[in-house]
Design a protein around this motif. Sequence first.
Motif, short mmCIF file in Angstrom:
data_model
loop_
_atom_site.label_atom_id
_atom_site.label_comp_id
_atom_site.label_asym_id
_atom_site.label_seq_id
_atom_site.Cartn_x
_atom_site.Cartn_y
_atom_site.Cartn_z
N THR A 1 0.83 -1.20 0.00
CA THR A 1 0.00 0.00 0.00
C THR A 1 0.86 1.26 0.00
OG1 THR A 1 -0.23 0.18 2.42
CG2 THR A 1 -1.84 -1.21 1.26
N VAL A 2 2.08 1.15 0.53
CA VAL A 2 3.00 2.30 0.53
C VAL A 2 3.39 2.64 -0.91
CG1 VAL A 2 5.24 3.14 1.30
CG2 VAL A 2 3.84 1.74 2.83
N GLY A 3 3.79 1.61 -1.68
CA GLY A 3 4.13 1.85 -3.08
C GLY A 3 2.95 2.33 -3.88
N PHE A 4 1.77 1.80 -3.57
CA PHE A 4 0.53 2.20 -4.24
C PHE A 4 0.26 3.69 -4.02
CE2 PHE A 4 -4.19 2.42 -4.23
CZ PHE A 4 -4.46 1.90 -5.48
N ALA A 5 0.37 4.14 -2.76
CA ALA A 5 0.15 5.55 -2.45
C ALA A 5 1.18 6.44 -3.13
CB ALA A 5 0.19 5.76 -0.94
N HIS A 6 2.42 5.99 -3.12
CA HIS A 6 3.48 6.79 -3.76
C HIS A 6 3.26 6.89 -5.26
CE1 HIS A 6 7.50 8.40 -4.50
NE2 HIS A 6 7.62 7.48 -5.46
N ALA A 7 2.88 5.78 -5.89
CA ALA A 7 2.67 5.79 -7.34
C ALA A 7 1.55 6.73 -7.75
CB ALA A 7 2.37 4.36 -7.82
N LEU A 8 0.49 6.77 -6.94
CA LEU A 8 -0.65 7.63 -7.28
C LEU A 8 -0.49 9.06 -6.79
CD1 LEU A 8 -3.69 5.24 -6.67
CD2 LEU A 8 -2.89 6.15 -8.86
N GLY A 9 0.39 9.25 -5.80
CA GLY A 9 0.67 10.60 -5.34
C GLY A 9 -0.20 11.11 -4.21
N PHE A 10 -0.76 10.20 -3.38
CA PHE A 10 -1.54 10.70 -2.25
C PHE A 10 -0.77 10.50 -0.94
CE2 PHE A 10 -3.43 6.45 -3.11
CZ PHE A 10 -3.34 5.83 -1.87
N SER A 11 -1.20 11.22 0.09
CA SER A 11 -0.44 11.36 1.33
C SER A 11 -0.60 10.17 2.26
CB SER A 11 -0.92 12.62 2.06
OG SER A 11 -2.28 12.46 2.45
N GLU A 12 0.23 10.17 3.31
CA GLU A 12 0.16 9.12 4.32
C GLU A 12 -1.16 9.16 5.07
OE1 GLU A 12 1.11 5.88 6.70
OE2 GLU A 12 1.94 6.57 4.78
N ARG A 13 -1.69 10.34 5.33
CA ARG A 13 -2.97 10.42 6.04
C ARG A 13 -4.09 9.80 5.20
NH1 ARG A 13 -5.84 16.38 5.43
NH2 ARG A 13 -5.63 16.48 3.16
N THR A 14 -4.01 9.99 3.88
CA THR A 14 -5.02 9.39 3.01
C THR A 14 -4.79 7.89 2.88
OG1 THR A 14 -5.28 11.44 1.78
CG2 THR A 14 -6.02 9.45 0.68
N ARG A 15 -3.53 7.47 2.90
CA ARG A 15 -3.26 6.03 2.88
C ARG A 15 -3.88 5.37 4.10
NH1 ARG A 15 0.19 1.83 4.45
NH2 ARG A 15 1.18 3.16 6.01
N TYR A 16 -3.82 6.04 5.25
CA TYR A 16 -4.44 5.49 6.46
C TYR A 16 -5.95 5.33 6.26
CZ TYR A 16 -6.28 5.19 11.19
OH TYR A 16 -6.96 4.80 12.30
N ARG A 17 -6.59 6.35 5.69
CA ARG A 17 -8.03 6.27 5.42
C ARG A 17 -8.33 5.15 4.44
NH1 ARG A 17 -10.70 11.82 6.04
NH2 ARG A 17 -9.15 13.09 7.13
N PHE A 18 -7.49 5.03 3.44
CA PHE A 18 -7.62 3.98 2.42
C PHE A 18 -7.54 2.60 3.07
CE2 PHE A 18 -4.43 1.45 -0.13
CZ PHE A 18 -5.32 0.85 -0.99
N VAL A 19 -6.58 2.40 3.96
CA VAL A 19 -6.41 1.11 4.63
C VAL A 19 -7.61 0.81 5.52
CG1 VAL A 19 -5.06 -0.10 6.39
CG2 VAL A 19 -3.89 1.06 4.51
N VAL A 20 -8.12 1.80 6.25
CA VAL A 20 -9.29 1.60 7.09
C VAL A 20 -10.48 1.15 6.25
CG1 VAL A 20 -11.01 2.76 8.55
CG2 VAL A 20 -8.56 3.15 8.93
N ARG A 21 -10.67 1.78 5.10
CA ARG A 21 -11.77 1.40 4.20
C ARG A 21 -11.54 -0.01 3.65
NH1 ARG A 21 -15.36 4.88 2.16
NH2 ARG A 21 -15.29 7.04 2.91
N MET A 22 -10.30 -0.32 3.32
CA MET A 22 -9.99 -1.64 2.80
C MET A 22 -10.30 -2.72 3.82
SD MET A 22 -6.30 -3.24 1.69
CE MET A 22 -5.80 -1.69 0.99
N GLU A 23 -9.92 -2.49 5.07
CA GLU A 23 -10.17 -3.47 6.12
C GLU A 23 -11.67 -3.66 6.34
OE1 GLU A 23 -6.19 -3.07 8.92
OE2 GLU A 23 -7.90 -1.72 9.30
N ALA A 24 -12.42 -2.57 6.25
CA ALA A 24 -13.88 -2.68 6.42
C ALA A 24 -14.50 -3.48 5.28
CB ALA A 24 -14.50 -1.29 6.49
N LEU A 25 -14.04 -3.25 4.06
CA LEU A 25 -14.57 -3.97 2.91
C LEU A 25 -14.23 -5.46 2.98
CD1 LEU A 25 -15.91 -3.81 0.04
CD2 LEU A 25 -13.59 -3.55 -0.87
N ALA A 26 -12.98 -5.76 3.33
CA ALA A 26 -12.53 -7.15 3.34
C ALA A 26 -12.95 -7.90 4.59
CB ALA A 26 -11.01 -7.19 3.20
N GLY A 27 -13.32 -7.17 5.63
CA GLY A 27 -13.68 -7.82 6.88
C GLY A 27 -12.49 -8.42 7.60
N ARG A 28 -11.28 -7.93 7.30
CA ARG A 28 -10.05 -8.41 7.93
C ARG A 28 -9.12 -7.23 8.19
NH1 ARG A 28 -9.14 -14.13 6.93
NH2 ARG A 28 -7.24 -13.89 8.16
#
Length: 289
Positions: A186-213
């Motif tokens: 997810t770190v490389g993914f955020a860097h490639a797209l150009g979004f910040s660490e705070r947004t990566r955190y939000r992205f991960v929280v959403r991912m965990e909710a979607l996946a249920g893990r």
Amino acid sequence: MTAPSTEKSTTVRTQLPPIPPVVRAAVGALDRIAPELVARGALRLWCTPARAERHAPIAGGTAFRAGPIVGQVWGDGPTVYLVHGWGGHRGQLRSLVDPLVAAGLRVVAYDAPSQGESGPGAFGRRRTTLPEMMSALDTVIAAQGPAHAVVGHSMGAAASALAVLDGTATERLVLVTPLADPSTYTVGFAHALGFSERTRYRFVVRMEALAGRRLADLDIPVRAANAPSVLPEALVLSDRADKEADHEDGARIARAWPNAELVLSDGLGHRRILRDEETIKRIVAFVAA
């Protein structure tokens, strides 16, 4: 019980194609004013496997369907399951079919939900998650019978290892160019797209909710080092020239997984390793032993 390993790969990887600078700049600008919007868009992109150029069935075999999952079966004997990677299809593992059948094994290959010829999974057309790929293996085993061995490639290797750690039974496990821990990607993914660490955190929280893990539950070396039950013997194959999965991921898994053998090659990359004659011989010998 072994203490959890804290080692992480320092190599930043992503399976995205090169992102044009203008796109990264636009994402960065939007990130500053609407991080939730960027996090939602990033999650949709993360869960959308790229389409393989072609996904023709492998020659021969008997076709089957298990829910949305389409696959093929060859041969007789103990059953070996072939699990393709993210955005892939069963045809990418065709080089293993004939040698495994010749070794007296029954081979099952399938397309994961929303990939190849299979239909949509729980998240709709062209969307899936790593936990859904894990569940797909269980679905196919339930339909086709107990596993003697599971051979997974790339994200399919990660899904296979995690399914086994969750309790999927198999006598032998082969992991080809595996990913050890999706959180590092997810770190490389955020860097490639150009979004910040705070947004990566939000992205991960959403991912965990979607996946249920929790993402922490998907760290294979940590899970393997602390497994409460006996794990099957494993063969881990990685290549130092791999540009999609860090070859150190394979080494981390092999160090943490009891009774694991690590084989490192040079110059085969992420996909050509599946067609390498010596690699195929090694996999067949391990599975048939």
